[in-house]
Design an enzyme around this catalytic site. Structure first.
Site, mmCIF file in Angstrom:
data_model
loop_
_atom_site.group_PDB
_atom_site.id
_atom_site.type_symbol
_atom_site.label_atom_id
_atom_site.label_comp_id
_atom_site.label_asym_id
_atom_site.label_seq_id
_atom_site.Cartn_x
_atom_site.Cartn_y
_atom_site.Cartn_z
ATOM 1 N N LYS A 1 0.869 -1.186 0.000
ATOM 2 C CA LYS A 1 0.000 0.000 0.000
ATOM 3 C C LYS A 1 0.895 1.222 0.000
ATOM 4 O O LYS A 1 2.024 1.180 0.487
ATOM 5 C CB LYS A 1 -0.872 0.018 1.253
ATOM 6 C CG LYS A 1 -2.081 0.911 1.136
ATOM 7 C CD LYS A 1 -3.239 0.156 0.520
ATOM 8 C CE LYS A 1 -4.446 1.024 0.298
ATOM 9 N NZ LYS A 1 -5.616 0.214 -0.076
ATOM 10 N N ASP B 1 -7.097 4.334 -4.332
ATOM 11 C CA ASP B 1 -7.741 4.212 -3.011
ATOM 12 C C ASP B 1 -8.337 5.597 -2.742
ATOM 13 O O ASP B 1 -8.585 6.353 -3.711
ATOM 14 C CB ASP B 1 -6.727 3.782 -1.928
ATOM 15 C CG ASP B 1 -7.406 3.330 -0.633
ATOM 16 O OD1 ASP B 1 -7.880 2.193 -0.561
ATOM 17 O OD2 ASP B 1 -7.484 4.137 0.329
HETATM 18 P P1 NDP Z 1 -12.925 7.980 -2.576
HETATM 19 O O1 NDP Z 1 -11.829 8.945 -2.427
HETATM 20 O O2 NDP Z 1 -13.534 7.757 -3.904
HETATM 21 O O3 NDP Z 1 -14.123 8.337 -1.573
HETATM 22 C C1 NDP Z 1 -13.889 8.422 -0.221
HETATM 23 C C2 NDP Z 1 -15.177 8.781 0.480
HETATM 24 O O4 NDP Z 1 -15.021 8.605 1.879
HETATM 25 C C3 NDP Z 1 -15.557 10.235 0.291
HETATM 26 O O5 NDP Z 1 -16.947 10.358 0.354
HETATM 27 C C4 NDP Z 1 -14.888 10.907 1.485
HETATM 28 O O6 NDP Z 1 -15.476 12.139 1.882
HETATM 29 C C5 NDP Z 1 -15.086 9.875 2.549
HETATM 30 N N1 NDP Z 1 -13.994 9.983 3.524
HETATM 31 C C6 NDP Z 1 -12.664 9.856 3.267
HETATM 32 N N2 NDP Z 1 -11.938 10.079 4.358
HETATM 33 C C7 NDP Z 1 -12.832 10.347 5.332
HETATM 34 C C8 NDP Z 1 -12.686 10.657 6.685
HETATM 35 N N3 NDP Z 1 -11.472 10.726 7.276
HETATM 36 N N4 NDP Z 1 -13.821 10.858 7.396
HETATM 37 C C9 NDP Z 1 -15.046 10.781 6.813
HETATM 38 N N5 NDP Z 1 -15.225 10.499 5.504
HETATM 39 C C10 NDP Z 1 -14.138 10.278 4.789
HETATM 40 O O7 NDP Z 1 -12.371 6.601 -1.980
HETATM 41 P P2 NDP Z 1 -12.895 5.115 -2.195
HETATM 42 O O8 NDP Z 1 -14.368 5.105 -2.371
HETATM 43 O O9 NDP Z 1 -12.040 4.474 -3.211
HETATM 44 O O10 NDP Z 1 -12.512 4.449 -0.793
HETATM 45 C C11 NDP Z 1 -13.423 4.356 0.295
HETATM 46 C C12 NDP Z 1 -12.985 3.245 1.230
HETATM 47 O O11 NDP Z 1 -12.959 2.003 0.517
HETATM 48 C C13 NDP Z 1 -11.584 3.389 1.821
HETATM 49 O O12 NDP Z 1 -11.590 2.829 3.126
HETATM 50 C C14 NDP Z 1 -10.719 2.522 0.912
HETATM 51 O O13 NDP Z 1 -9.536 2.094 1.551
HETATM 52 C C15 NDP Z 1 -11.681 1.379 0.662
HETATM 53 N N6 NDP Z 1 -11.413 0.556 -0.509
HETATM 54 C C16 NDP Z 1 -11.309 1.113 -1.760
HETATM 55 C C17 NDP Z 1 -11.100 0.303 -2.859
HETATM 56 C C18 NDP Z 1 -11.060 0.855 -4.239
HETATM 57 O O14 NDP Z 1 -10.970 0.071 -5.182
HETATM 58 N N7 NDP Z 1 -11.168 2.159 -4.447
HETATM 59 C C19 NDP Z 1 -10.901 -1.146 -2.714
HETATM 60 C C20 NDP Z 1 -11.108 -1.640 -1.373
HETATM 61 C C21 NDP Z 1 -11.339 -0.808 -0.333
HETATM 62 P P3 NDP Z 1 -14.659 13.506 1.663
HETATM 63 O O15 NDP Z 1 -14.822 13.809 0.198
HETATM 64 O O16 NDP Z 1 -15.334 14.490 2.551
HETATM 65 O O17 NDP Z 1 -13.241 13.248 2.055
HETATM 66 O O1 2IT Z 2 -7.944 -1.511 -0.526
HETATM 67 C C1 2IT Z 2 -7.914 -2.006 -1.674
HETATM 68 O O2 2IT Z 2 -8.061 -3.214 -1.867
HETATM 69 C C2 2IT Z 2 -7.708 -1.095 -2.815
HETATM 70 N N1 2IT Z 2 -7.630 0.109 -2.612
HETATM 71 C C3 2IT Z 2 -7.582 -1.645 -4.197
HETATM 72 C C4 2IT Z 2 -6.193 -2.136 -4.448
HETATM 73 C C5 2IT Z 2 -5.908 -2.556 -5.864
HETATM 74 O O3 2IT Z 2 -4.735 -2.868 -6.099
HETATM 75 O O4 2IT Z 2 -6.792 -2.558 -6.719
#
Ligand code: NDP
Ligand code: 2IT
Length: 449
Positions: free
Chosen positions: A122, A162
């Site tokens: 990561k 992420d």
């Molecule tokens: P994005 O950046 O697309 O969206 C993040 C969302 O979460 C936004 O709505 C943001 O609001 C909110 N957020 C972020 N930080 C905080 C915080 N500290 N407190 C409250 N709200 C927060 O990210 P993703 O949708 O990609 O990721 C969301 C979650 O999913 C994370 O935990 C990530 O690790 C996990 N994840 C993502 C994957 C992927 O493929 N993208 C795969 C597996 C897991 P704001 O705009 O106000 O910051």
């Molecule tokens: O937390 C996760 O699994 C991710 N942000 C996606 C990682 C990836 O390599 O697609």
């Protein structure tokens, strides 16, 4: 076991999230260690909690006012026993080494569960993309990649998105890698479809989480049809979680960001979701604007110091935390259960504090921890790597079928491992045990490296 925790806490006392992630895994695997004394002899725990390599670097860039800015870049290459390091990059002001280490540690077990050959890593930066111009984001990404490029490669370490890293950032990062290395290769996943990306990768994490929830419900002969769902976040994972819930006949009544949340009792339908996607992904707006467009919904701002999140205090059937770590505290966990929620599928990584997890487990609800439930994102990243190696693209339905199959297999792996070790229905134990055993056996096969 407690010696390992004492060791990691003494060594890095400030890395709270990393301690939390390690504590949860260690608590699950005691029965595995009892059955396999050779694991202790080979000091697998001491080895698995220590990253193979930690990179930390300066990222200088010029903002639009011609001021030099300096951020910190990270890549934690945690474990390569079963494949090249694989995992996302997070750009968010809260990023520090402890957060990247917790995410890299979780990624090792998650990737192991996907059935694909991917180790765990990561990375990211404390850079805040919010409010920055496209040119500022590009200059930052270019500077970040100017250093990272020497450490990664399609057979070494393959980053992805992420929080704060989506299609725009992956494009800028890929462009710089290609220029510096003079090679067009699958070194990042989440690329755009017309230059090497996979169909369904943007959708994969959210879709996969919903498939996992559907599998959990199927163990009780139920489905998502007619279920009311709470979703947090409004980014990539939240958007496609909502889309798949709608496709499977469920209703989503909440979305949020770090400032507050909207409650739409009538449900966020496909048209409203299309507006959210445009507003978040292109206008880069805030979720509170939803109520101007759809005045029947209610926006509630959530102060950072409030001791619970009212989003989790609505009557519903299912919850899909899809924002960030520790977004469900003990009080939220209790509120969820008291409101009749009996499915929690984690799209985010480690969104529930340990006390909330205990409440879910004691209440015997269907609780799918992130490393199992949200593995669909990295799984389709693995499929993107496979397509890049073959230099071809699978159609969307083929990728989605493979994703569905992988989520089904992760679900049954968790169920079987939990049952084998005497904890039927406990997906936390099942995910940790199954993820751990595969990686540790590979480490033992490969000797002391
Ligand atoms: P994005 O950046 O697309 O969206 C993040 C969302 O979460 C936004 O709505 C943001 O609001 C909110 N957020 C972020 N930080 C905080 C915080 N500290 N407190 C409250 N709200 C927060 O990210 P993703 O949708 O990609 O990721 C969301 C979650 O999913 C994370 O935990 C990530 O690790 C996990 N994840 C993502 C994957 C992927 O493929 N993208 C795969 C597996 C897991 P704001 O705009 O106000 O910051
Ligand atoms: O937390 C996760 O699994 C991710 N942000 C996606 C990682 C990836 O390599 O697609």
């Amino acid at each position: 076991m407690s010696e390992i925790l004492t060791m990691i806490k003494d060594r890095d006392p400030e890395q709270r999230e990393f301690h939390q992630a390690v504590t949860e895994v260690l608590a699950s695997i005691q029965p595995v260690l009892d059955r396999n004394p050779e694991y202790r002899q080979a000091a697998v725990l001491e080895r698995i909690v220590e990253p193979e390599r930690v990179l930390m670097f300066r990222v200088p860039w010029m903002d639009d006012q011609d001021q030099v800015q300096v951020n910190r870049g990270f890549r934690v290459e945690m474990n390569s026993a079963i494949g090249p390091y694989k995992g996302g990059l997070r750009f968010h002001p809260s990023v520090n080494l402890g957060i990247i280490k917790f995410l890299a540690f979780e990624q090792v077990f998650k990737n192991s569960l996907t059935t694909l050959a991917m180790g765990g890593g990561k990375g990211g930066s404390d850079f805040n993309p919010k409010g920055k111009s496209d040119n500022e984001v590009m200059r930052f990404c270019q500077s970040f990649m100017a250093e990272l490029q020497r450490h990664i490669g399609p057979n070494t370490d393959v980053p992805a998105g992420d929080i704060g890293v989506g299609a725009r950032e992956i494009g800028f990062l890929f462009g710089m890698y290609k220029k510096l290395r003079n090679e067009f290769t699958g070194v990042l996943t989440g690329k755009s479809i017309n230059w090497g990306g996979s169909l369904i990768r943007p959708e994969a994490t959210g879709y996969g989480t919903v498939f996992f929830a559907a599998e959990m419900l199927a163990t009780r002969a139920e489905s998502l049809e007619g279920k009311t769902c709470l979703v947090s976040g409004s980014g990539n994972v939240a958007q496609f979680t909502t889309e798949k819930i709608l496709q499977l006949g469920g209703k989503v009544v909440t979305l949020s960001d770090s400032s507050g949340y909207i409650f739409d009792e009538a449900g966020i339908d496909q048209d409203k979701l299309a507006w959210v996607m445009k507003h978040k992904n292109y206008r880069r707006g805030r979720i509170k604007d939803y109520v101007e467009k759809f005045p029947d919904a209610v926006y509630t701002s959530v102060a950072a110091d409030l001791d619970y999140n009212p989003l989790w205090n609505h009557k519903a059937d299912c919850a899909f935390p899809s924002a960030t770590q520790n977004e469900i505290n003990a009080k939220d966990g209790q509120n969820l259960v008291d409101n009749g929620i009996y499915v929690v599928a984690e799209g985010a990584n480690m969104p529930s504090v340990p006390e909330a997890v205990d409440i879910f487990l004691e209440s015997k609800i269907l609780y799918g921890p992130g490393k199992a439930a949200n593995a669909g994102g990295v799984a389709v990243s693995g499929l993107e790597m496979a397509q890049n190696s073959m230099r071809l693209n699978w159609p969307a339905n083929e990728v989605e079928d493979r994703l569905k199959h992988i989520m089904k297999s992760i679900h049954s792996t968790c169920v079987d491992a939990a049952a084998e070790y005497g904890q039927p229905g406990n997906y936390v134990a099942g995910a940790n045990i199954a993820g751990f055993v595969k990686v540790v056996n590979a480490m033992l096969d490969q000797g002391l490296v």
